[in-house]
Design a protein around this motif. Structure first.
Motif, PDB file in Angstrom:
ATOM      1  N   LEU A   5       2.328  24.490  52.276  1.00  0.00           N
ATOM      2  CA  LEU A   5       2.128  25.872  52.413  1.00  0.00           C
ATOM      3  C   LEU A   5       3.104  26.924  51.948  1.00  0.00           C
ATOM      4  N   ARG A   6       2.965  27.801  51.174  1.00  0.00           N
ATOM      5  CA  ARG A   6       3.949  28.706  50.609  1.00  0.00           C
ATOM      6  C   ARG A   6       3.623  30.242  50.964  1.00  0.00           C
ATOM      7  N   PRO A  43       9.697  22.613  58.100  1.00  0.00           N
ATOM      8  CA  PRO A  43      10.477  23.392  56.896  1.00  0.00           C
ATOM      9  C   PRO A  43      10.084  22.448  55.709  1.00  0.00           C
ATOM     10  N   TYR A  44       9.426  23.055  54.717  1.00  0.00           N
ATOM     11  CA  TYR A  44       9.053  22.329  53.447  1.00  0.00           C
ATOM     12  C   TYR A  44      10.301  21.925  52.837  1.00  0.00           C
ATOM     13  N   GLY A  45      10.481  20.648  52.637  1.00  0.00           N
ATOM     14  CA  GLY A  45      12.090  20.463  52.037  1.00  0.00           C
ATOM     15  C   GLY A  45      13.205  20.382  52.822  1.00  0.00           C
ATOM     16  N   GLY A  46      12.986  20.563  54.144  1.00  0.00           N
ATOM     17  CA  GLY A  46      14.170  20.428  55.222  1.00  0.00           C
ATOM     18  C   GLY A  46      14.736  21.886  55.429  1.00  0.00           C
ATOM     19  N   ASP A  55       6.248  22.067  42.737  1.00  0.00           N
ATOM     20  CA  ASP A  55       6.522  20.535  42.576  1.00  0.00           C
ATOM     21  C   ASP A  55       5.366  19.506  42.357  1.00  0.00           C
ATOM     22  N   SER A  56       6.062  18.393  41.711  1.00  0.00           N
ATOM     23  CA  SER A  56       4.933  17.332  41.277  1.00  0.00           C
ATOM     24  C   SER A  56       4.420  16.769  42.701  1.00  0.00           C
ATOM     25  N   ALA A  59       7.123  14.728  44.580  1.00  0.00           N
ATOM     26  CA  ALA A  59       7.976  15.633  45.069  1.00  0.00           C
ATOM     27  C   ALA A  59       7.411  16.246  46.118  1.00  0.00           C
ATOM     28  N   MET A  60       6.395  16.719  46.189  1.00  0.00           N
ATOM     29  CA  MET A  60       5.748  17.620  47.300  1.00  0.00           C
ATOM     30  C   MET A  60       5.484  16.545  48.654  1.00  0.00           C
ATOM     31  N   TYR A  61       5.142  15.541  48.091  1.00  0.00           N
ATOM     32  CA  TYR A  61       4.977  14.528  49.181  1.00  0.00           C
ATOM     33  C   TYR A  61       6.230  14.185  49.989  1.00  0.00           C
TER      34      TYR A  61
END
Length: 144
Positions: A5-6, A43-46, A55-56, A59-61
């Motif tokens: 979620l952005r 946090p998305y992506g850490g 993101d593909s 990558a999102m997964y």
């Protein structure tokens, strides 16, 4: 089982620290078999700086793996439909400050803790489908 979620955080005032953060979204679908499932949010992506919209899928997964770093752990709130409001805690306050210093975007990941089982999931509405996803942030003036 996972989603990013952005949020646009450009409106957060400069010179003030983040005091609280609350995430709200609508669960419009809850499949059978969720009685024992829990979700973690982090946090998305850490670090919350990534953008799940570009993101593909793979990558999102990967960026939604919040097994270690999370703001909400093992919530049962996604077992039923309706609007959910979750207070985010811990590292989210400094992650939001860091995201504000980097730009105008902050992204959150939602992950089902146990991703086993056939077709067991909860559906979170997109911004254009129902009640808006909202990241409500309260800022506080610095203490002198």
């Amino acid at each position: 089982f996972r989603g990013g979620l952005r949020f646009d955080i450009a409106g957060l005032p400069a010179g003030k620290g983040v005091g609280t953060a609350e995430l709200s979204f609508n669960v419009s679908y809850a499949s059978s078999g969720l009685e024992t499932k829990t979700w973690s949010i982090g946090p998305y992506g850490g670090d919350g700086l990534g953008d799940p919209e570009v993101d593909s899928g793979s990558a999102m997964y990967a960026a939604c793996d919040v097994s270690v770093d999370n703001y909400v752990a093992a919530t049962m709130d996604l077992r039923t439909i309706g609007v959910k409001r979750l207070s985010l805690s811990g590292q989210v306050l400094s992650d939001l400050d860091a995201a504000r210093a980097q730009g105008s975007r902050f992204s959150v990941a939602v992950k089902m803790d146990d991703e086993t089982g056939p077709d067991t999931f909860a559906g979170i509405d997109r911004y254009d489908q129902g009640p808006s996803m909202v990241l409500r942030v309260t800022c506080v003036a610095p203490v002198d």
